[in-house]
Design a protein around this motif. Structure first.
Motif, PDB file in Angstrom:
ATOM      1  N   ASN A 158      -5.191  54.657  29.697  1.00  0.00           N
ATOM      2  CA  ASN A 158      -4.583  54.806  28.361  1.00  0.00           C
ATOM      3  C   ASN A 158      -5.295  54.023  27.268  1.00  0.00           C
ATOM      4  OD1 ASN A 158      -2.489  56.415  29.471  1.00  0.00           O
ATOM      5  ND2 ASN A 158      -1.483  54.563  30.206  1.00  0.00           N
ATOM      6  N   SER A 159      -6.112  53.052  27.658  1.00  0.00           N
ATOM      7  CA  SER A 159      -6.845  52.235  26.686  1.00  0.00           C
ATOM      8  C   SER A 159      -8.072  51.647  27.382  1.00  0.00           C
ATOM      9  CB  SER A 159      -5.942  51.110  26.155  1.00  0.00           C
ATOM     10  OG  SER A 159      -5.462  50.321  27.233  1.00  0.00           O
ATOM     11  N   TYR A 160      -9.026  51.164  26.587  1.00  0.00           N
ATOM     12  CA  TYR A 160     -10.289  50.672  27.138  1.00  0.00           C
ATOM     13  C   TYR A 160     -10.828  49.518  26.299  1.00  0.00           C
ATOM     14  CZ  TYR A 160     -10.365  55.139  29.609  1.00  0.00           C
ATOM     15  OH  TYR A 160     -10.029  56.202  30.403  1.00  0.00           O
ATOM     16  N   ASP A 161     -11.606  48.624  26.956  1.00  0.00           N
ATOM     17  CA  ASP A 161     -12.491  47.776  26.170  1.00  0.00           C
ATOM     18  C   ASP A 161     -13.879  48.416  26.301  1.00  0.00           C
ATOM     19  OD1 ASP A 161     -13.614  46.910  28.585  1.00  0.00           O
ATOM     20  OD2 ASP A 161     -12.585  44.973  28.578  1.00  0.00           O
ATOM     21  N   CYS A 162     -14.903  47.832  25.657  1.00  0.00           N
ATOM     22  CA  CYS A 162     -16.179  48.554  25.558  1.00  0.00           C
ATOM     23  C   CYS A 162     -16.805  48.845  26.928  1.00  0.00           C
ATOM     24  CB  CYS A 162     -17.155  47.821  24.642  1.00  0.00           C
ATOM     25  SG  CYS A 162     -17.665  46.180  25.203  1.00  0.00           S
ATOM     26  N   SER A 163     -16.961  47.820  27.774  1.00  0.00           N
ATOM     27  CA  SER A 163     -17.585  48.050  29.081  1.00  0.00           C
ATOM     28  C   SER A 163     -16.634  48.770  30.027  1.00  0.00           C
ATOM     29  CB  SER A 163     -18.045  46.722  29.696  1.00  0.00           C
ATOM     30  OG  SER A 163     -16.978  45.790  29.739  1.00  0.00           O
ATOM     31  N   GLY A 164     -15.322  48.697  29.735  1.00  0.00           N
ATOM     32  CA  GLY A 164     -14.342  49.457  30.526  1.00  0.00           C
ATOM     33  C   GLY A 164     -14.546  50.945  30.326  1.00  0.00           C
ATOM     34  N   LEU A 165     -14.889  51.362  29.110  1.00  0.00           N
ATOM     35  CA  LEU A 165     -15.115  52.781  28.813  1.00  0.00           C
ATOM     36  C   LEU A 165     -16.407  53.273  29.472  1.00  0.00           C
ATOM     37  CD1 LEU A 165     -14.332  55.394  27.265  1.00  0.00           C
ATOM     38  CD2 LEU A 165     -15.731  54.551  25.375  1.00  0.00           C
ATOM     39  N   THR A 166     -17.506  52.527  29.303  1.00  0.00           N
ATOM     40  CA  THR A 166     -18.787  52.977  29.874  1.00  0.00           C
ATOM     41  C   THR A 166     -18.707  53.027  31.405  1.00  0.00           C
ATOM     42  OG1 THR A 166     -19.580  50.686  29.723  1.00  0.00           O
ATOM     43  CG2 THR A 166     -20.244  52.188  27.956  1.00  0.00           C
ATOM     44  N   GLY A 167     -18.059  52.002  31.999  1.00  0.00           N
ATOM     45  CA  GLY A 167     -17.922  51.975  33.455  1.00  0.00           C
ATOM     46  C   GLY A 167     -17.067  53.118  33.980  1.00  0.00           C
ATOM     47  N   SER A 168     -15.950  53.394  33.299  1.00  0.00           N
ATOM     48  CA  SER A 168     -15.046  54.466  33.727  1.00  0.00           C
ATOM     49  C   SER A 168     -15.711  55.835  33.573  1.00  0.00           C
ATOM     50  CB  SER A 168     -13.750  54.428  32.912  1.00  0.00           C
ATOM     51  OG  SER A 168     -13.054  53.233  33.155  1.00  0.00           O
ATOM     52  N   ALA A 169     -16.482  56.014  32.489  1.00  0.00           N
ATOM     53  CA  ALA A 169     -17.142  57.300  32.250  1.00  0.00           C
ATOM     54  C   ALA A 169     -18.154  57.600  33.352  1.00  0.00           C
ATOM     55  CB  ALA A 169     -17.836  57.283  30.883  1.00  0.00           C
ATOM     56  N   TRP A 170     -18.958  56.611  33.705  1.00  0.00           N
ATOM     57  CA  TRP A 170     -19.958  56.840  34.748  1.00  0.00           C
ATOM     58  C   TRP A 170     -19.315  56.930  36.130  1.00  0.00           C
ATOM     59  CZ3 TRP A 170     -24.568  58.808  35.001  1.00  0.00           C
ATOM     60  CH2 TRP A 170     -25.321  58.903  33.832  1.00  0.00           C
TER      61      TRP A 170
END
Length: 341
Positions: A253-265
Motif C-alpha cells: 500500500n505504500s513504499y519508500d524509495c528502495s522499497g519500490l525498486t526492490g519490490s518492482a524487480w
C-alpha cells in the motif's frame, strides 16, 4: 606593595532583589520576544529539509532491520539445533544404563563416570577399557555423550552471542527509528501550525512546482521500449503510481524509495537487497549515456535516494513523506549513478 582587596560579594538579600527584578523584566511583553510566525514558503522549505534529512537514517534503519531479521533466523536455527542435541544427549544417557546415568546425574564417583572430571576424557576411557573398568558399549556411549555435551556447550555460546547481537541491532534500529520519527514529528508540527487556507496554498504551490518539473503521479500504463524482466519490473512500478511514500515500507500500500525498486524487480523474479546502498553495491554500473529502461537510478550519492529509469529521460520513484509514487524527469535531482540488476 599595596594589599589587593577582592570586591565585597553582594548580600543574599541583594541577590534575591536582583533575581526578582530580572524575573519581572522577563515577564514584560516586548516586541522583540514575540518570534514572527514563519511564512507558508518558509514552512514548506523547513518541511522539505526535514523530509530530506530523514532519508539517510531511513535507509540506515532499513539496513539494520534486515540485519536483525537475518540474526533472528540464525538464532531460531541455533535453538532448533540445541533442542535436537539435548534430545540426543537424553537418549545417550538412557543407553549408558540406569546405574551409570543415575551416578552421572547425582555426581557419583563411579570410575566410568569420573571421565567427566578428567582433563582428557578420551585418554581416561582408553585406560579404563584396558583395565576392564567399563564395557566397550558403555565407553562408546559415554564418549558420544561427552562429545555431544561439548557441541551443546558451543552451540549455547554461539546462541548467546547472536542474542546479544540482536539486542544491539534492536537498540540501533530504535535509535534510527526515533531519529526519523523525530524529524517527521517536527515536520507535522510545522504543518499543523498553518491555517487550512495556508495549507491549501502550500499544496497548490507544490502541485504547480511538480507540474513545471514534469512530475506526474496519474496512473498510467507503460508502453515504452523495455522487454523481458525489465518490462515486468516497470509495469509493477507503474501500478504503484499515486501510492503514498512511507518510510521503511516495501508495499503493497505504500513504499519508500528502495522499497519500490526492490519490490518492482522482485515482481520480475530478481531479488535485490533492501537499502539504496546495498542495491548500488550489488548492481552492475552503467553510464548515463547507456541507460536502459529498468535500470536503477541513484540521485545525490550512493546511499540516499533511488528510483527506476523508464525511458525517454524519465524515472519513477517514491519521493518522500507527504508525496506519492510519481514519474519525474531524470535530471529533476542531481544524477549520481545507475546500475543494472
Amino acid at each position: 606593595m599595596g594589599t589587593h582587596r577582592r570586591p565585597k560579594p553582594p548580600s543574599r538579600a541583594r541577590i534575591a532583589t536582583l533575581g526578582v527584578a530580572a524575573g519581572a523584566v522577563s515577564l514584560l511583553p516586548t516586541q522583540s520576544q514575540a518570534a514572527p510566525k514563519p511564512t507558508v514558503d518558509e514552512v514548506r522549505k523547513q518541511v522539505e529539509l526535514l523530509y530530506e534529512e530523514a532519508e539517510a537514517p531511513t535507509e540506515e534503519y532499513n539496513g539494520i532491520a534486515e540485519k536483525q531479521k537475518k540474526l533472528q533466523r540464525e538464532v531460531d536455527a541455533t535453538q532448533d539445533r540445541l533442542a535436537r542435541k539435548q534430545q540426543e544427549i537424553n537418549e545417550l544417557r538412557e543407553k549408558i544404563g540406569p546405574l551409570a546415568a543415575a551416578q552421572y546425574r547425582s555426581g557419583g564417583i563411579d570410575p566410568s563416570v569420573q571421565l567427566f572430571l578428567s582433563s582428557d576424557p578420551d585418554e581416561y576411557l582408553d585406560k579404563a577399557q584396558v583395565l576392564g573398568r567399563t564395557s566397550d558399549r558403555q565407553a562408546e556411549a559415554l564418549r558420544a555423550l561427552h562429545s555431544k555435551q561439548r557441541e551443546l556447550a558451543q552451540e549455547r555460546a554461539d546462541a548467546a552471542k547472536r542474542l546479544k547481537a540482536i539486542q544491539e541491532t534492536r537498540a540501533k534500529a530504535k535509535e534510527k527509528k526515533d531519529e526519523v520519527q523525530g524529524k517527521l514529528a517536527k515536520a507535522r508540527k510545522l504543518l499543523n501550525s498553518l491555517t487550512a487556507a495556508q495549507r491549501a496554498k502550500m499544496e497548490a504551490d507544490q502541485k504547480r512546482e511538480d507540474a513545471a518539473a514534469g512530475a506526474s503521479d496519474a496512473p498510467a500504463t507503460y508502453n515504452g521500449p523495455a522487454s523481458g524482466r525489465a518490462k515486468t519490473a516497470i509495469e509493477f512500478a507503474y501500478a504503484q503510481l499515486g501510492k503514498p511514500y512511507e518510510w521503511g515500507s516495501t508495499g503493497p500500500n505504500s513504499y519508500d524509495c528502495s522499497g519500490l525498486t526492490g519490490s518492482a524487480w522482485r515482481a520480475a523474479g530478481v531479488s535485490l537487497p533492501r537499502t539504496v546502498k546495498q542495491q548500488y553495491d550489488a548492481g552492475r554500473k552503467v553510464a548515463k549515456s547507456d541507460l536502459q529502461p529498468g535500470d536503477i537510478i541513484y540521485w545525490y550519492n550512493d546511499d540516499q535516494h533511488n528510483g527506476m529509469y523508464v525511458g525517454n529521460g524519465k524515472a519513477i520513484h517514491a519521493p518522500r513523506t507527504g508525496k506519492n509514487v510519481e514519474i519525474v524527469p531524470l535530471d529533476s535531482m542531481p544524477f549520481f549513478a545507475a546500475s543494472r540488476p
